[in-house]
Design a protein around this motif. Structure first.
Motif, PDB file in Angstrom:
ATOM      1  N   LYS A 102       3.256   8.693  -6.793  1.00 23.12           N
ATOM      2  CA  LYS A 102       3.700  10.084  -6.603  1.00 23.12           C
ATOM      3  C   LYS A 102       4.907  10.358  -7.495  1.00 23.12           C
ATOM      4  CE  LYS A 102       3.801  10.701  -2.097  1.00 23.12           C
ATOM      5  NZ  LYS A 102       4.491  11.157  -0.876  1.00 23.12           N
ATOM      6  N   LEU A 103       5.829   9.397  -7.512  1.00 22.56           N
ATOM      7  CA  LEU A 103       7.096   9.550  -8.226  1.00 22.56           C
ATOM      8  C   LEU A 103       6.917   9.731  -9.733  1.00 22.56           C
ATOM      9  CD1 LEU A 103      10.251   9.378  -7.956  1.00 22.56           C
ATOM     10  CD2 LEU A 103      10.005   6.928  -8.392  1.00 22.56           C
ATOM     11  N   PHE A 104       6.121   8.861 -10.343  1.00 23.87           N
ATOM     12  CA  PHE A 104       5.989   8.895 -11.820  1.00 23.87           C
ATOM     13  C   PHE A 104       4.693   9.525 -12.299  1.00 23.87           C
ATOM     14  CE2 PHE A 104       8.744   5.120 -11.142  1.00 23.87           C
ATOM     15  CZ  PHE A 104       9.867   5.616 -11.775  1.00 23.87           C
TER      16      PHE A 104
ATOM     17  N   ILE B 137      12.665   3.581  -8.658  1.00 16.20           N
ATOM     18  CA  ILE B 137      11.649   2.898  -7.864  1.00 16.20           C
ATOM     19  C   ILE B 137      12.261   2.354  -6.580  1.00 16.20           C
ATOM     20  CG2 ILE B 137      10.172   0.840  -7.770  1.00 16.20           C
ATOM     21  CD1 ILE B 137       9.624   1.292 -10.756  1.00 16.20           C
ATOM     22  N   ILE B 138      13.419   1.736  -6.734  1.00 18.37           N
ATOM     23  CA  ILE B 138      14.070   1.159  -5.551  1.00 18.37           C
ATOM     24  C   ILE B 138      14.428   2.248  -4.547  1.00 18.37           C
ATOM     25  CG2 ILE B 138      16.087  -0.149  -4.729  1.00 18.37           C
ATOM     26  CD1 ILE B 138      15.948  -1.733  -7.304  1.00 18.37           C
ATOM     27  N   LYS B 139      14.887   3.391  -5.079  1.00 17.36           N
ATOM     28  CA  LYS B 139      15.218   4.517  -4.214  1.00 17.36           C
ATOM     29  C   LYS B 139      13.970   4.955  -3.439  1.00 17.36           C
ATOM     30  CE  LYS B 139      18.487   6.855  -6.709  1.00 17.36           C
ATOM     31  NZ  LYS B 139      18.647   7.965  -7.679  1.00 17.36           N
ATOM     32  N   ALA B 140      12.859   5.024  -4.129  1.00 18.05           N
ATOM     33  CA  ALA B 140      11.634   5.545  -3.533  1.00 18.05           C
ATOM     34  C   ALA B 140      11.048   4.616  -2.478  1.00 18.05           C
ATOM     35  CB  ALA B 140      10.600   5.822  -4.620  1.00 18.05           C
ATOM     36  N   VAL B 141      10.962   3.331  -2.767  1.00 16.37           N
ATOM     37  CA  VAL B 141      10.311   2.420  -1.821  1.00 16.37           C
ATOM     38  C   VAL B 141      11.300   1.814  -0.824  1.00 16.37           C
ATOM     39  CG1 VAL B 141       8.271   1.869  -3.168  1.00 16.37           C
ATOM     40  CG2 VAL B 141      10.373   0.577  -3.524  1.00 16.37           C
ATOM     41  N   GLY B 142      12.596   2.051  -1.076  1.00 15.47           N
ATOM     42  CA  GLY B 142      13.615   1.682  -0.115  1.00 15.47           C
ATOM     43  C   GLY B 142      13.676   0.233   0.279  1.00 15.47           C
ATOM     44  N   GLU B 143      13.764   0.013   1.583  1.00 16.63           N
ATOM     45  CA  GLU B 143      14.092  -1.322   2.069  1.00 16.63           C
ATOM     46  C   GLU B 143      12.942  -2.297   2.032  1.00 16.63           C
ATOM     47  OE1 GLU B 143      15.677  -0.297   5.815  1.00 16.63           O
ATOM     48  OE2 GLU B 143      17.525   0.442   4.925  1.00 16.63           O
TER      49      GLU B 143
ATOM     50  N   ALA C 277       0.836  -1.200   0.000  1.00 17.25           N
ATOM     51  CA  ALA C 277       0.000   0.000   0.000  1.00 17.25           C
ATOM     52  C   ALA C 277       0.879   1.261   0.000  1.00 17.25           C
ATOM     53  CB  ALA C 277      -0.919  -0.013   1.223  1.00 17.25           C
ATOM     54  N   ARG C 278       1.913   1.226   0.861  1.00 17.12           N
ATOM     55  CA  ARG C 278       2.793   2.395   0.936  1.00 17.12           C
ATOM     56  C   ARG C 278       3.590   2.539  -0.371  1.00 17.12           C
ATOM     57  NH1 ARG C 278       7.745   4.498   2.914  1.00 17.12           N
ATOM     58  NH2 ARG C 278       8.725   2.478   2.674  1.00 17.12           N
ATOM     59  N   ALA C 279       4.117   1.452  -0.822  1.00 15.99           N
ATOM     60  CA  ALA C 279       4.915   1.465  -2.052  1.00 15.99           C
ATOM     61  C   ALA C 279       4.094   1.978  -3.240  1.00 15.99           C
ATOM     62  CB  ALA C 279       5.435   0.066  -2.341  1.00 15.99           C
ATOM     63  N   LYS C 280       2.874   1.533  -3.315  1.00 16.01           N
ATOM     64  CA  LYS C 280       1.987   1.955  -4.410  1.00 16.01           C
ATOM     65  C   LYS C 280       1.863   3.479  -4.400  1.00 16.01           C
ATOM     66  CE  LYS C 280      -2.612   0.916  -6.184  1.00 16.01           C
ATOM     67  NZ  LYS C 280      -3.657   1.608  -6.382  1.00 16.01           N
ATOM     68  N   ASN C 281       1.638   4.001  -3.201  1.00 15.04           N
ATOM     69  CA  ASN C 281       1.510   5.429  -3.023  1.00 15.04           C
ATOM     70  C   ASN C 281       2.757   6.170  -3.483  1.00 15.04           C
ATOM     71  OD1 ASN C 281       0.114   7.659  -2.173  1.00 15.04           O
ATOM     72  ND2 ASN C 281      -0.559   6.641  -0.287  1.00 15.04           N
ATOM     73  N   GLU C 282       3.918   5.688  -3.016  1.00 14.03           N
ATOM     74  CA  GLU C 282       5.195   6.326  -3.329  1.00 14.03           C
ATOM     75  C   GLU C 282       5.463   6.350  -4.832  1.00 14.03           C
ATOM     76  OE1 GLU C 282       7.552   7.761  -1.454  1.00 14.03           O
ATOM     77  OE2 GLU C 282       6.361   7.558   0.389  1.00 14.03           O
ATOM     78  N   ILE C 283       5.248   5.215  -5.448  1.00 12.71           N
ATOM     79  CA  ILE C 283       5.566   5.116  -6.889  1.00 12.71           C
ATOM     80  C   ILE C 283       4.621   5.994  -7.706  1.00 12.71           C
ATOM     81  CG2 ILE C 283       5.820   3.547  -8.858  1.00 12.71           C
ATOM     82  CD1 ILE C 283       6.337   1.321  -6.759  1.00 12.71           C
TER      83      ILE C 283
END
Lengths: 254, 328
Positions: free
Chosen positions: B246-248, B273-279, B238-244
């Motif tokens: 926003k990013l693109f 993508i990896i930078k944005a969603v991190g670990e 859910a968080r990753a979806k949000n971040e990505i």
């Protein structure tokens, strides 16, 4: 236009395969021998054709004709195999005129048939026939004309058919009637009118009559004069080749 | 220069329109792929181009010669590997090639050299005196390619060259085909319904129901799909979806616990993508569009789906059986 190369290679291919197929080689010689000695030999005790000939001697030219008939038809019918297995398509896309293909096929059938006829002709001493060199040479010349005509006719038949399934129909409705209504086993002149008419439309009739002229020049067992026989063989050969060429050309618009 | 030119070609068989007003050109020295499902009109087009069939309307030219009016000039310039084997199985490989060299009137002085070259090229020299009926399906195909090249044609037609062959043989055959334009200066026109095989082509035309629905290089066609697909698995979707998103500024979808998005240059997006969603990232994979995807997008169905009758399916099964086994 006829391409010599193409004609040559079509003949060479058939000839190579003819020599290679031992089974076919044996059976092509077995058939005339069976008819000549088993049928002819048996009937000799029953009928006597007169003119100083035994029945076995009488049918000798007919058996030569039969050898040619079967061999030439078989050779031409092999076109159906080529169609079924695709090689014909590869031949048709080559820069070769349709007439060359027909002539090549007809000549290969002719040559193979004449070779077989020549082997059968050598049996003459066993039948008590005296054959002069001239007779033998003219019999082979007639064989060549007859074989060419029948081969070309076979190509026309093959051009109508797409698969070997119709093979037995060809044997029963074309080849066997052609054989029996040709004067090979009995003189045509004693047949009923309708059969006599059919036999007159049969190129084999004239071929066998010409063979009788060649082998028994003095026996007087012929139905037609020799020039008429030869004329009809030549004309029918030319007509059949032209029709076969047209049949091959026609395929394209299908 | 265009070696093959097709203008408004149509072919009807009774009520059935097999080829419907198609036009295309093939440039010299290229591999041209003619793609489409079974029954789309590929073989009909080949038969017209190689002078076996007369078109209902339209014009076709090979090396500047009209296929209908100058068949013999056209035939001199083409070599063909048909869909079904067309070898004489009762002759040896060498004899088959000799037969064709004579049909094509190859000069006596070069005939042997040409045949030996061709046999070496397809790796069958050692087996040249074996009867073709002893050959495997793959060897027969290779021999047919050799045969198609023996008269040094300008255009080589390959109709479904790999149909019915096992994957290894197929890969082996492609190695030859790719080398043809360079090594033998021949233009290749091939049909296939294996989309992945068409990747080797310089240009492609996709035919469906007798009509060309798309044409271009494999890259161009694949671009019509809209780019690469990136799949991401994270521990917090859910968080990753949000971040990505926003990013693109792109919509990200989720399926089977996996996020995915379409991007024009997917490989370049992955680091960001990896930078944005991190670990939280568990796995990332990139799927490049295939020609199959392109076909799917254009027609709404897979190319392998048989739109034909069960009869067609059987026919093809028989065909591939024949190719692998005894016949021809």
């Amino acid at each position: 236009m006829i391409e010599v190369n193409a004609v040559y290679v079509l003949i060479a291919r058939d000839f190579k395969k003819f020599i290679r197929e031992k089974g076919r080689l044996i059976s092509t010689f077995a058939r005339p021998l069976i008819w000549l000695f088993l049928v002819g030999g048996g009937m000799s005790r029953l009928v006597s054709p007169g003119m100083g000939l035994s029945y076995m001697q009488f049918i000798f030219p007919g058996i030569l004709g039969m050898t040619i008939l079967f061999s030439a038809i078989f050779s031409s019918i092999s076109i159906i195999w080529d169609k079924e297995f695709g090689l014909m398509k590869a031949i048709l896309v080559a820069p070769v005129s349709r007439l060359s293909i027909v002539v090549g096929k007809a000549l290969s059938g002719t040559i193979i048939s004449v070779i077989q006829a020549a082997v059968i002709l050598m049996l003459f001493p066993f039948l008590g026939i005296k054959l002069s060199l001239l007779s033998a040479v003219s019999a082979l010349a007639v064989s060549f004309l007859l074989a060419f005509s029948i081969s070309a006719l076979g190509i026309i038949i093959a051009s109508f058919l797409e698969s070997m399934e119709s093979f037995s129909a060809i044997m029963n409705f074309i080849v066997m009637p052609m054989f029996f209504l040709s004067g090979a086993m009995y003189p045509v002149k004693n047949l009923p009118e309708i059969l006599k008419l059919i036999s007159k439309l049969n190129p084999l009739t004239y071929g066998i009559d010409a063979l009788k002229h060649a082998i028994f020049p003095d026996a007087g067992i012929f139905d037609f004069p020799l020039p008429a026989d030869l004329g009809i063989l030549i004309i029918s050969s030319a007509v059949f080749v032209i029709i076969a060429g047209i049949m091959f050309e026609r395929k394209k618009t299908k | 220069m265009s070696l093959i030119k097709v203008e408004n070609l149509s072919k009807q068989f009774g009520n059935l329109t097999a080829v419907n007003n198609i036009s295309f050109e093939v440039t010299e020295g290229t591999i041209f792929g003619f793609l489409g499902p079974n029954g789309a009109g590929k073989t009909t087009t080949i038969n017209i181009l190689c002078t076996l069939l007369a078109p209902t309307s339209g014009k076709t030219y090979i090396a500047g010669h009209d296929c209908l009016k100058e068949p013999s000039e056209v035939r001199k310039n083409i070599g063909i590997v048909f869909q079904d084997t067309t070898l004489d199985k009762d002759l040896t490989a060498y004899e088959n090639l000799m037969f064709h060299a004579c049909l094509y009137d190859v000069k006596r002085s070069v005939i042997k050299e040409r045949i030996n070259d061709a046999l070496n090229f397809v790796g069958l020299f050692e087996r040249k005196d074996d009867l073709v009926k002893k050959y495997s399906g793959g060897m027969k195909r290779r021999l047919e390619v050799a045969r198609g090249m023996i008269h040094r044609p300008k255009v080589l037609f390959l109709d479904e060259p790999t149909l019915g062959l096992d994957p290894q043989t197929r890969a082996h055959l492609w190695e030859f085909i790719i080398e043809l334009p360079k090594k033998h200066n021949v233009t290749v026109f091939m049909t296939t319904h294996y989309m992945e095989e068409a990747e080797v082509c310089n240009n492609i035309a996709i035919i469906d129901n007798g009509k060309i629905i798309a044409a271009g290089t494999p890259e161009e066609l694949k671009k019509t799909v809209g780019g690469d697909v990136i799949y991401i698995r994270t521990s917090d979707n859910a968080r990753a979806k949000n971040e990505i998103e926003k990013l693109f500024n792109l919509e990200v979808s989720e399926k089977d616990n996996e996020l995915f998005l379409t991007a024009l240059r997917g490989d370049a997006c992955i680091p960001e993508i990896i930078k944005a969603v991190g670990e939280t990232v568990l796995s990332v994979r990139l799927q490049r569009p295939t020609l199959n995807d392109a076909f799917l997008k254009m027609t709404g169905r897979q190319i392998r789906e048989q739109n034909g009758s069960p009869e067609d399916t059987i026919k093809e099964a028989v065909r591939s059986y024949r190719r692998r086994h005894d016949r021809g």
